[in-house]
Write a protein that holds these residues in place. Structure first.
Motif, short mmCIF file in Angstrom:
data_model
loop_
_atom_site.label_atom_id
_atom_site.label_comp_id
_atom_site.label_asym_id
_atom_site.label_seq_id
_atom_site.Cartn_x
_atom_site.Cartn_y
_atom_site.Cartn_z
N PRO A 1 0.81 -1.07 -0.01
CA PRO A 1 -0.01 0.03 0.00
C PRO A 1 0.91 1.32 0.09
CG PRO A 1 0.11 -0.93 2.04
CD PRO A 1 0.61 -2.04 1.20
N TYR A 2 1.63 1.37 -0.86
CA TYR A 2 2.48 2.60 -1.20
C TYR A 2 2.68 2.83 -2.78
CZ TYR A 2 6.65 0.15 -1.95
OH TYR A 2 7.71 -0.73 -2.37
N THR A 3 2.88 4.53 -3.09
CA THR A 3 2.88 4.53 -4.34
C THR A 3 4.39 5.18 -4.44
OG1 THR A 3 1.92 6.58 -4.10
CG2 THR A 3 0.54 4.44 -5.03
N LEU A 4 4.91 5.39 -5.51
CA LEU A 4 6.09 5.95 -6.00
C LEU A 4 6.18 6.89 -7.00
CD1 LEU A 4 8.51 3.08 -5.92
CD2 LEU A 4 8.34 4.70 -4.10
N ARG A 5 6.44 8.13 -7.00
CA ARG A 5 6.64 9.27 -8.02
C ARG A 5 8.21 9.24 -8.34
NH1 ARG A 5 1.94 11.70 -9.20
NH2 ARG A 5 0.29 11.37 -7.57
N TRP A 6 8.37 8.72 -9.59
CA TRP A 6 9.89 9.15 -10.24
C TRP A 6 9.98 9.41 -11.54
CZ3 TRP A 6 11.79 4.70 -13.10
CH2 TRP A 6 10.82 3.66 -13.11
N LYS A 7 11.05 9.58 -12.07
CA LYS A 7 11.31 9.87 -13.43
C LYS A 7 12.54 9.07 -13.87
CE LYS A 7 10.07 14.63 -12.83
NZ LYS A 7 10.65 15.83 -12.33
N PHE A 8 12.32 8.76 -15.45
CA PHE A 8 13.52 8.14 -15.89
C PHE A 8 13.99 9.08 -17.05
CE2 PHE A 8 10.37 5.32 -18.00
CZ PHE A 8 10.87 5.71 -19.40
N ARG A 9 15.22 8.77 -17.31
CA ARG A 9 15.83 9.36 -18.58
C ARG A 9 16.44 8.31 -19.41
NH1 ARG A 9 18.82 13.10 -16.33
NH2 ARG A 9 17.34 14.63 -17.07
N VAL A 10 15.99 7.99 -20.79
CA VAL A 10 16.60 7.09 -21.55
C VAL A 10 18.25 7.53 -21.65
CG1 VAL A 10 16.60 5.74 -23.85
CG2 VAL A 10 14.49 6.58 -22.58
N MET A 11 19.27 6.53 -21.46
CA MET A 11 20.60 7.14 -21.51
C MET A 11 21.18 6.66 -22.83
SD MET A 11 20.71 8.92 -18.94
CE MET A 11 22.43 9.26 -18.85
N ASN A 12 20.70 5.30 -23.22
CA ASN A 12 21.20 4.76 -24.61
C ASN A 12 20.30 3.79 -25.15
OD1 ASN A 12 22.22 2.33 -23.78
ND2 ASN A 12 23.92 3.33 -22.79
N THR A 13 20.24 3.56 -26.40
CA THR A 13 19.60 2.72 -27.00
C THR A 13 20.12 1.83 -27.93
OG1 THR A 13 18.76 4.02 -28.66
CG2 THR A 13 17.48 3.97 -26.66
N PHE B 1 17.98 -1.10 -24.08
CA PHE B 1 18.23 0.17 -23.68
C PHE B 1 18.45 0.45 -22.27
CE2 PHE B 1 13.60 -0.58 -24.36
CZ PHE B 1 13.28 -0.49 -23.09
N ALA B 2 19.19 1.44 -21.93
CA ALA B 2 19.44 1.96 -20.62
C ALA B 2 18.78 3.32 -20.09
CB ALA B 2 20.99 1.89 -20.35
N LEU B 3 18.31 3.21 -18.82
CA LEU B 3 17.59 4.27 -18.33
C LEU B 3 18.29 4.83 -16.99
CD1 LEU B 3 15.21 3.36 -16.28
CD2 LEU B 3 14.50 2.56 -18.21
N GLU B 4 18.08 5.99 -16.63
CA GLU B 4 18.56 6.55 -15.46
C GLU B 4 17.36 6.86 -14.61
OE1 GLU B 4 21.36 10.18 -13.79
OE2 GLU B 4 20.34 10.26 -15.60
N ALA B 5 17.27 6.32 -13.40
CA ALA B 5 16.05 6.74 -12.55
C ALA B 5 16.36 7.81 -11.61
CB ALA B 5 15.51 5.62 -11.88
N PHE B 6 15.36 8.74 -11.36
CA PHE B 6 15.47 9.72 -10.18
C PHE B 6 14.14 10.27 -9.75
CE2 PHE B 6 15.71 11.71 -14.57
CZ PHE B 6 15.04 12.60 -14.59
N GLY B 7 14.11 10.74 -8.38
CA GLY B 7 12.82 10.68 -7.62
C GLY B 7 12.75 9.77 -6.41
N ASP B 8 11.64 9.36 -6.29
CA ASP B 8 11.61 8.17 -5.26
C ASP B 8 12.60 7.08 -5.36
OD1 ASP B 8 9.54 9.83 -3.92
OD2 ASP B 8 7.79 8.65 -4.60
N LEU B 9 12.98 6.73 -6.52
CA LEU B 9 13.89 5.82 -6.87
C LEU B 9 14.89 6.55 -7.78
CD1 LEU B 9 11.34 2.89 -8.34
CD2 LEU B 9 12.46 3.13 -5.91
N ALA B 10 16.17 5.92 -7.31
CA ALA B 10 17.29 6.75 -8.03
C ALA B 10 18.15 5.58 -8.41
CB ALA B 10 18.23 7.71 -7.11
#
Length: 187
Positions: free
Chosen positions: A74-86, A92-101
């Motif tokens: 019972p919890y939610t996360l707010r986060w973003k990701f940026r695609v680093m390479n494809t 492909f690879a991504l970088e996460a930031f926000g509630d998850l990094a």
């Protein structure tokens, strides 16, 4: 103690490796996963809301996506990701930031009967209460990730069937409880 070892000992750090075997081509799987605009539609048990903030370059590098997610806890996360390479269609690879990094790497390997999908996810929980409780609840948080990825496989297989034109494909699994209920109020 070196910084790598110190990082490994932090209770709020996680490293998950998920492996799926799917009867589809790497190209088909890549195209579905890169289409983040439809992510909440075909994987609604985890992705409650998805917004593309920046489209990035041709091929997706630099794309920035904002996510509102949950698992069976019972919890939610707010986060973003940026695609680093494809590397189409290999991954492909991504970088996460926000509630998850951290970082995530999707890899698609052709097999005789389809594709082996590997998701390597190395993250640190940044959401304050979850970070504080991580030392105690790490096994539950890990099970939550496992549940989310199981629902992802189920949802991806259904989406592949839909995109191939199969009739009467069941709807994907829904969230375990309404996200309006959680709305970040519990944890």
């Amino acid at each position: 103690m070196d910084s790598k070892r110190a990082m490994m000992l932090k209770s709020s750090n996680y490293h998950f490796i998920t492996e799926w075997h799917i009867q589809a081509t790497p190209e088909e799987i890549y195209r579905i996963l890169e289409d983040v605009d439809s992510l909440a539609k075909w994987w609604p048990s985890v992705y409650l809301d998805v917004k593309v903030l920046e489209r990035g370059q041709k091929g997706g590098v630099g794309k920035v996506v904002e996510l509102y997610t949950k698992g069976w806890l019972p919890y939610t996360l707010r986060w973003k990701f940026r695609v680093m390479n494809t590397i189409f269609p290999k991954g492909f690879a991504l970088e996460a930031f926000g509630d998850l990094a951290g970082k995530g790497i999707w890899t698609f390997i052709p097999e005789r009967s389809g594709t082996k999908v590997i998701y390597d996810w190395q993250i640190e929980v940044e959401k304050p209460l979850l970070k504080k409780l991580s030392f105690l609840l790490k096994p539950l948080f890990s099970m939550n990730h496992g549940w989310a990825m199981k629902k992802g496989l189920e949802s991806l297989e259904l989406e592949l069937r839909r995109r191939k034109g199969e009739a009467n494909v069941p709807l994907p699994p829904k969230p375990t409880f309404p996200h309006s209920f959680t709305n970040n109020r519990i944890l």
